[in-house]
Design an enzyme around this catalytic site. Structure first.
Site, short mmCIF file in Angstrom:
data_model
loop_
_atom_site.label_atom_id
_atom_site.label_comp_id
_atom_site.label_asym_id
_atom_site.label_seq_id
_atom_site.Cartn_x
_atom_site.Cartn_y
_atom_site.Cartn_z
CG HIS A 56 -1.80 -1.24 1.27
ND1 HIS A 56 -2.48 -1.63 2.39
CD2 HIS A 56 -2.11 -2.16 0.33
CE1 HIS A 56 -3.17 -2.74 2.13
NE2 HIS A 56 -2.93 -3.08 0.88
CG ASN A 57 4.29 0.76 -1.78
OD1 ASN A 57 3.66 -0.26 -2.07
ND2 ASN A 57 5.43 0.72 -1.17
#
Ligand SMILES: Cc1cc2nc3c(=O)[nH]c(=O)nc-3n(C[C@H](O)[C@H](O)[C@H](O)COP(=O)(O)OP(=O)(O)OC[C@H]3O[C@@H](n4cnc5c(N)ncnc54)[C@H](O)[C@@H]3O)c2cc1C
Ligand code: SF4
Length: 586
Positions: free
Chosen positions: A514-515
């Site tokens: 979840h960048n």
């Protein structure tokens, strides 16, 4: 010398989740669309068939369907005064390579962000005062509201066949759903997944400590589902091989199971695999994208001209392409000027493992089978005196109990030998874990830029990630882990093992993919790379998709919002095609 190809209306860089949405929408509007994907073709049959997809060693340990670091990787350091080194193996996050992108092997935990998440700075300043936000925290409002995005969340959820229970329909709180969610127009397309033994225990315990549990919204189908495009999905069988695997059963929403059967039949759509885009081209003014350069599997270089370029390559790669193409002003943390690479953020998760008294059969599960409390997410609670802003959800996920990486045994269990075998025999069927899934603010010294030393297979500088957790996140994570421990104590158990995340960020253990950030959206070109329609301020025929545009990371997983924003941006692109102008004038 690069070979120049005939022009297309729209070229998409990457062919994952967001590219599939954009391609479907723009081809419907009559545009001639081409997607370039660096990985290969894969589909349910034959690639994810049950005879070989449930191979944990091959897919989860040896990471067969993820990015190959031999071709492209990034360098990493915690702080700007350190030397960044190249990652030879990825751990903390695992970007995809191949048609469908990470949509193939995601879990399907599908969220809408809270209304206040979109006004993070102004909301917190108004409720807690300007001093509540430290000087080096670069959080900002998104330039859109939850209300504007709501129809597009709805479209995404019905495309994917999300299983869930609404908590707020048109402002009326619904029993059994999430009472903290923003108002939605209607129920989820499918009812929630059937509960597992562990989620039933969590639900009871959470209620006992005064919280409001609800079934997690899941992109795993609770029933057979025919989506609005006419694509049929099958019912999830709780096979337990979901996260990090393709689905054999047409039950996990992915581009392959929701869009591609329709898209691939269109004459005005085409795609090419094993084609890595290495640069976005602009004309002599620098204000107009003219296409992209890509390299095929044989090393041949091509110029693909296009009227519009849409970056759909996932967080890091979108930013990398902007930087190597010299589009936009690179962010400089010293002067705090520039926008490309600014506001990179991530997720701060922690776990509480529980050995229950009741037998749970954890091997049955689905990527998003879980029961959740949202009481401590975003600004759903009063932060006065807590020492942090933001928050996260606490969930008991029953994603499966795979033999190698998913045994939540007591902390004292030896790693091998007789002691390990005994613990496995005695405890495996009774073990579960809770996850605290916390948001992450953006900071002055968390950013992406180009590495001065290391280069990739194509001669481009590697992307350099400078990133660490800060006091706000440590305080939030401790708070969430303590609240999860309160719930665990209310479950009849033989042992609890809280695992708060402490110290510096480590890029080695898997946390989440979840960048976010690096080309943030917003109303101000001095602090955002794209306007609220995801259109570049500098180059109006260039657009950026996915979590790259999040100005910071709320407590939820990103894809529901990435999907909704893709639909929202596609509507804006249709307006742009009719009248090619910046959609927001500066
Ligand atoms: C194991 C795992 C579990 C996850 N679980 C969840 C979850 O439960 N909930 C959630 O919300 N999110 C989850 N995610 C994140 C989710 O998968 C992503 O948010 C989503 O897929 C992003 O969509 P995208 O279109 O931005 O990128 P992707 O779907 O990843 O597509 C990007 C594509 O671009 C291609 N590409 C990259 N660079 C280039 C280039 N230079 N040239 C050509 N092609 C290129 C890549 O190969 C890839 O196919 C998970 C991710 C992983 C890895
Ligand atoms: S758990 Fe369900 S959705 Fe996930 S891979 Fe198995 S069958 Fe597919």
């Amino acid at each position: 010398m690069a070979k120049k190809l005939p022009e297309v209306d729209v070229v998409l860089v990457g062919f994952g989740w967001t590219a599939s949405v954009i391609a479907q929408e723009l081809t419907d509007a009559g545009a001639n669309v081409l997607a370039l994907e660096r990985g290969g073709w894969r589909d349910t049959v034959p690639d994810f068939s049950v005879t070989h997809i449930q191979d944990e060693l091959r897919y989860a340990v040896r990471k067969q369907i993820f990015e190959e670091t031999q071709r492209s990787t990034l360098t990493f350091r915690n702080r700007p005064d350190q030397l960044a080194l190249p990652m030879r193996e990825l751990g903390s996050f695992l970007p995809a390579a191949g048609v469908g992108g990470a949509g193939v092997h995601w879990n399907g935990q599908n969220w809408r962000f809270l209304p206040t998440d979109f006004q993070l700075r102004s909301h917190n300043e108004q409720r807690y005062g300007k001093k509540a936000i430290p000087a080096d925290m670069t959080i900002q409002d998104w330039g859109i509201t939850y209300e504007q995005l709501e129809p597009y969340y709805d479209k995404w959820e019905y495309l994917c066949g999300i299983s869930g229970k609404a908590g707020n329909i048109g402002g009326k709180i619904q029993p059994g759903g999430n009472p903290f969610e923003g108002p939605r127009r209607r129920e989820y397309p499918l009812p929630p997944l059937k509960r597992s033994a562990a989620t039933v225990l969590f639900d009871k315990a959470a209620r006992e400590v005064g919280l409001h549990p609800f079934p997690a919204p899941a992109a795993n189908t609770s029933k057979p589902y025919l989506n609005p495009l006419g694509v049929q999905m099958g019912q999830c069988t709780f096979c337990g091989y979901c996260e990090w695997f393709g689905c054999a059963n047409y039950s996990k929403a992915s581009p392959q199971t929701t869009i591609l059967p329709v898209l691939l039949k269109k004459d005005n759509f085409s795609f090419r695999t094993h084609c890595s885009v290495t640069r976005v081209l602009t004309d002599s003014t620098g204000k107009r994208a003219t296409g992209v350069v890509y390299v095929d599997a044989a090393g041949n270089e091509f110029i693909q001209p296009a009227q519009m370029v849409v970056l759909c390559a996932f967080a890091h790669h979108n930013v990398h392409l902007l930087l190597v193409s010299k589009i936009g002003t690179p962010y400089d943390p010293q002067s705090q000027t520039g926008v490309v690479g600014r506001n990179y953020a991530y997720q701060l998760s922690s776990d509480v493992n529980v050995t229950c008294k009741e037998r749970l059969n954890p091997f049955m599960g689905a990527g998003a089978l879980g029961q959740v409390v949202d009481d401590f997410n975003g600004d759903n609670f009063d932060h006065t005196g807590k020492g942090f802003i933001g928050g996260g959800y606490i969930a008991l996920w029953n994603t499966g109990g795979r033999p190698i990486l998913q045994e939540y045994l007591p902390e004292s269990t030896p790693k091998w030998g007789g002691g390990w075998k005994k613990a496995l025999h005695d405890d495996y069927l009774y073990s579960t874990h809770m996850q605290c899934h916390g948001g992450m603010m953006s900071y002055r010294n968390n950013y992406l830029d180009l590495d001065p030393t290391w280069t990739d297979d194509y001669g481009n500088p590697l992307l350099r990630l400078t990133f660490d957790f800060y006091d706000n996140e440590h305080a939030m994570s401790k708070f969430l882990t303590d609240r999860a421990t309160d719930i665990a104590k209310a479950i009849p158990n033989r042992g609890i093992n809280p695992k708060p995340r402490k110290g510096h960020y480590s890029i080695i253990p898997y946390q989440t993919t979840h960048n976010t950030g690096g080309a943030a959206m917003g109303n101000d070109p001095r602090t955002s790379f794209v306007n609220p329609f995801l259109q570049s301020w500098d180059v109006p025929n260039l657009w950026v998709m996915g979590s790259t545009v999040f100005p910071q990371n709320p407590g939820y997983n990103p894809t529901g919002t990435g999907g909704a924003l893709a639909f929202w941006a596609a509507d804006a692109m249709k307006r742009y095609i009719r009248n090619p102008q910046p959609l927001v004038q500066t």
